[in-house]
Design an enzyme around this catalytic site. Structure first.
Site, PDB file in Angstrom:
ATOM      1  N   CYS A 189      25.742  52.021  30.278  1.00  7.12           N
ATOM      2  CA  CYS A 189      26.464  50.855  30.806  1.00  7.12           C
ATOM      3  C   CYS A 189      25.860  49.578  30.235  1.00  7.12           C
ATOM      4  O   CYS A 189      26.579  48.669  29.811  1.00  7.12           O
ATOM      5  CB  CYS A 189      26.454  50.867  32.333  1.00  7.12           C
ATOM      6  SG  CYS A 189      27.474  52.215  32.989  1.00  7.12           S
ATOM      7  N   GLU A 211      27.700  42.609  36.110  1.00  8.33           N
ATOM      8  CA  GLU A 211      26.477  42.499  35.312  1.00  8.33           C
ATOM      9  C   GLU A 211      26.478  41.184  34.532  1.00  8.33           C
ATOM     10  O   GLU A 211      27.412  40.884  33.817  1.00  8.33           O
ATOM     11  CB  GLU A 211      26.360  43.689  34.358  1.00  8.33           C
ATOM     12  CG  GLU A 211      26.284  45.032  35.069  1.00  8.33           C
ATOM     13  CD  GLU A 211      25.048  45.187  35.953  1.00  8.33           C
ATOM     14  OE1 GLU A 211      24.112  44.367  35.840  1.00  8.33           O
ATOM     15  OE2 GLU A 211      25.036  46.138  36.772  1.00  8.33           O
ATOM     16  N   HIS A 266      29.415  47.327  37.350  1.00  3.20           N
ATOM     17  CA  HIS A 266      28.985  48.624  37.898  1.00  3.20           C
ATOM     18  C   HIS A 266      29.659  48.864  39.254  1.00  3.20           C
ATOM     19  O   HIS A 266      29.836  47.924  40.040  1.00  3.20           O
ATOM     20  CB  HIS A 266      27.465  48.636  38.107  1.00  3.20           C
ATOM     21  CG  HIS A 266      26.714  49.320  37.011  1.00  3.20           C
ATOM     22  ND1 HIS A 266      25.660  48.737  36.356  1.00  3.20           N
ATOM     23  CD2 HIS A 266      26.867  50.564  36.448  1.00  3.20           C
ATOM     24  CE1 HIS A 266      25.185  49.586  35.443  1.00  3.20           C
ATOM     25  NE2 HIS A 266      25.903  50.694  35.474  1.00  3.20           N
TER      26      HIS A 266
HETATM   27  N1  PCA Z   1      27.165  54.902  34.308  1.00  9.22           N
HETATM   28  C1  PCA Z   1      26.033  55.007  33.405  1.00  9.22           C
HETATM   29  C2  PCA Z   1      26.634  55.342  32.077  1.00  9.22           C
HETATM   30  C3  PCA Z   1      28.026  55.808  32.356  1.00  9.22           C
HETATM   31  C4  PCA Z   1      28.290  55.381  33.727  1.00  9.22           C
HETATM   32  O1  PCA Z   1      29.379  55.428  34.296  1.00  9.22           O
HETATM   33  C5  PCA Z   1      25.151  53.767  33.432  1.00  9.22           C
HETATM   34  O2  PCA Z   1      25.046  53.121  34.482  1.00  9.22           O
HETATM   35  O3  PCA Z   1      24.545  53.434  32.418  1.00  9.22           O
END
Ligand code: PCA
Length: 209
Positions: free
Chosen positions: A140, A79, A159
């Site tokens: 996240c 990200e 991610h």
């Molecule tokens: N994914 C979520 C929050 C916790 C996670 O593992 C997200 O993409 O925001």
């Protein structure tokens, strides 16, 4: 040198989160000469940032590499930016309701990980990886925005796809709508996470360790 690696606890009805497994798997390992401390963050507004910042201070970490699950993604997604907003209900049922993470804070906060280096290192490790320009608006993104701002060390968010077993379970529960969603085995994710930590450490200590 120490590096904090975080994952998130399961959310959204799942009983597993690959990012938590990554953090557990890397905890105690040495990567590129750095000692990795792995921690699992709560899927809770603001508490997630507090826990990550406290863990970084406790570990005396010089960098923080955070992971979270993004259902449907097919590659590791580094990200680039977090934005100043909370949307959706956390694991305690608290609704983000569009409020800012930091009242009066900047609209966006860039990752302080070497995102191009991380993508290249993951690909060299044989794992599909890309830069993502949106971490969404849920927890996240919350960590992607809040943790680099709370700390003065390199920090950023990555991610990860779902695990194959998560997709299989969804397929068995949900039929056609869930069928064929992207997934990645944990072993590949862990390899990519190691590559991300290694690329970050190399950037911090470019010459000798
Ligand atoms: N994914 C979520 C929050 C916790 C996670 O593992 C997200 O993409 O925001």
């Amino acid at each position: 040198m120490r590096v904090l690696v975080t994952g998130y606890e399961p959310f959204g009805g799942s009983d597993v989160n690959p990012s938590a497994e990554i953090a557990r798997s890397l905890d105690g390992r040495e990567v590129e000469g750095a000692a990795v401390v792995g921690r699992v963050l709560p899927v809770r507004w603001f508490e997630a940032i507090r826990v990550a910042a406290a863990a970084a201070a406790e570990a005396d970490a010089e960098a923080v590499v955070m992971f979270g699950q993004a259902g449907g993604r097919a590659a590791m997604a580094i990200e680039r930016i977090g934005i100043n907003v909370c949307e959706g209900k956390d694991n305690a049922g608290e609704d983000g309701a569009g409020r800012p993470i930091v009242e009066g804070g900047p609209d966006g906060v860039f990752s302080r990980l070497p995102v191009h280096d991380v993508v290249a290192a993951m690909r060299s490790a044989g794992v599909p990886a890309e830069i993502s320009n949106s971490a969404g608006t849920y927890l996240c993104n919350h960590a992607a925005y809040g943790v680099p701002q709370a700390l003065s060390i390199p920090a950023g968010f990555i991610h990860v796809p779902m695990l194959p077993e998560q997709v299989v379970r969804l397929e068995m529960q949900g039929g056609r709508a869930a069928a064929g969603r992207a997934s990645m085995p944990l072993e590949m994710m862990v390899r990519a996470a190691e590559a991300a930590v290694a690329a970050t450490v190399r950037r911090l200590q470019p010459v000798a360790r």
